[in-house]
Design an enzyme around this catalytic site. Structure first.
Site, PDB file in Angstrom:
ATOM      1  N   ASP A  31       0.885  -1.165   0.000  1.00  0.00           N
ATOM      2  CA  ASP A  31       0.000   0.000   0.000  1.00  0.00           C
ATOM      3  C   ASP A  31       0.923   1.215   0.000  1.00  0.00           C
ATOM      4  O   ASP A  31       1.745   1.378   0.905  1.00  0.00           O
ATOM      5  CB  ASP A  31      -0.879  -0.022   1.254  1.00  0.00           C
ATOM      6  CG  ASP A  31      -1.819   1.173   1.366  1.00  0.00           C
ATOM      7  OD1 ASP A  31      -1.498   2.253   0.824  1.00  0.00           O
ATOM      8  OD2 ASP A  31      -2.867   1.038   2.018  1.00  0.00           O
ATOM      9  N   CYS A  52       1.201   3.206   3.150  1.00  0.00           N
ATOM     10  CA  CYS A  52       1.556   2.474   4.376  1.00  0.00           C
ATOM     11  C   CYS A  52       2.990   2.796   4.798  1.00  0.00           C
ATOM     12  O   CYS A  52       3.924   2.688   4.003  1.00  0.00           O
ATOM     13  CB  CYS A  52       1.371   0.978   4.116  1.00  0.00           C
ATOM     14  SG  CYS A  52       2.420  -0.131   5.041  1.00  0.00           S
ATOM     15  N   CYS A  82       5.416  -0.089   4.526  1.00  0.00           N
ATOM     16  CA  CYS A  82       5.636  -0.397   3.106  1.00  0.00           C
ATOM     17  C   CYS A  82       6.682   0.563   2.542  1.00  0.00           C
ATOM     18  O   CYS A  82       7.554   0.172   1.763  1.00  0.00           O
ATOM     19  CB  CYS A  82       4.335  -0.257   2.312  1.00  0.00           C
ATOM     20  SG  CYS A  82       3.048  -1.436   2.779  1.00  0.00           S
ATOM     21  N   ARG A 126      -5.219  -0.623   1.266  1.00  0.00           N
ATOM     22  CA  ARG A 126      -6.085  -1.098   2.346  1.00  0.00           C
ATOM     23  C   ARG A 126      -7.395  -0.322   2.455  1.00  0.00           C
ATOM     24  O   ARG A 126      -8.401  -0.857   2.927  1.00  0.00           O
ATOM     25  CB  ARG A 126      -5.332  -1.019   3.679  1.00  0.00           C
ATOM     26  CG  ARG A 126      -4.116  -1.935   3.758  1.00  0.00           C
ATOM     27  CD  ARG A 126      -3.248  -1.588   4.945  1.00  0.00           C
ATOM     28  NE  ARG A 126      -2.756  -0.214   4.847  1.00  0.00           N
ATOM     29  CZ  ARG A 126      -2.128   0.431   5.830  1.00  0.00           C
ATOM     30  NH1 ARG A 126      -1.944  -0.173   6.983  1.00  0.00           N
ATOM     31  NH2 ARG A 126      -1.707   1.668   5.660  1.00  0.00           N
TER      32      ARG A 126
END
Length: 247
Positions: free
Chosen positions: A123, A126, A129, A153
């Protein structure tokens, strides 16, 4: 009277069918009653006598041969301390992820000969991430080839979803890698739209039961939730002895 003989014959046929029904038929019938739209991939004998393994997508359940009892969990061989469920789950995950095809992934090749390939559901918004991607060169130095699939998400239409589409639509494979790196470093990228695999990626993530990102699927199908730093991931991929050495 003929009608009574017909009814009796029908009852006998139904009774005989029930008696002749095998475990697979019993299990399918029992599960269909509870979950009418269940899509059963396979039913095979489990390592425990009397139990049958039922594969539904990438999920496994155990059901008794008469279809009465359902067991939710994993089977562990206490003699060998081996989780005998995990290899079956890993195989299902690997087949599902590999079915996407690398033409529909954003791939970062390692700087040395590849030792392992991992598939990372990501994502763009994120934090972990972004941390993972900020070390993409370090994963490469460990011989880890990273294949990205998008898993925004917040869902379809969210800023992360639109960014994922824009990354994919940035151009060729090299342009996508550049757009991915820019987006994950917090830079704004040009919003674009084109035919893209983002929805398909999300469906795979949902089928895997993902609950967060990043989510790493190894080349053997093991699912590793969350961020793992490069050297530790390399050790984990290499096996238990190497992992212990890093610890």
């Amino acid at each position: 009277m003929p009608i009574y003989r017909s009814i009796a014959a029908a009852v006998l046929m139904l009774t005989a069918g029930s008696l002749l029904a095998g475990p697979e038929d019993n299990i399918r019938a029992a599960l269909k009653k509870v979950v009418p739209d269940v899509k059963i991939e396979s039913i095979t004998p489990a390592p425990v006598k009397g139990l049958y393994e039922v594969m539904v997508g990438t999920q496994i359940m155990y059901v008794t041969g008469d279809g009465r009892y359902f067991v939710d969990g994993r089977i562990v061989d206490l003699n060998t301390r081996e989780d005998v469920t995990e290899p079956r789950l890993s195989g299902a995950r690997k087949r599902l992820v590999d079915a996407v095809g690398e033409a529909d992934m954003v791939i970062f090749e390692p700087s040395i000969a590849a030792k392992h390939t991992v598939t990372v559901f990501t994502d763009i918004e994120c934090g972990y991430c972004r941390k993972l991607h900020s070390q993409i060169a370090d994963y490469g130095k460990e011989g880890i080839r990273v294949r990205y699939l998008f898993y925004p998400r917040a869902g379809k239409g969210s800023p992360a979803y639109k960014e994922a589409v824009s990354v994919w639509c940035a151009g060729d494979a090299s342009a996508r890698r550049g757009a991915m790196t820019a987006a994950k470093s917090g830079q704004s990228i040009e919003e674009k739209s084109c035919d893209n695999p983002v929805d398909a990626h999300m469906t795979v993530g949902e089928d895997l039961g993902l609950r967060g990102t990043p989510a790493i699927v190894t080349d053997t199908g093991e699912l590793i939730p969350g961020y793992v730093e490069p050297k530790k991931l390399a050790a984990q991929l290499a096996g238990p002895s190497a992992d212990e050495a890093v610890r």
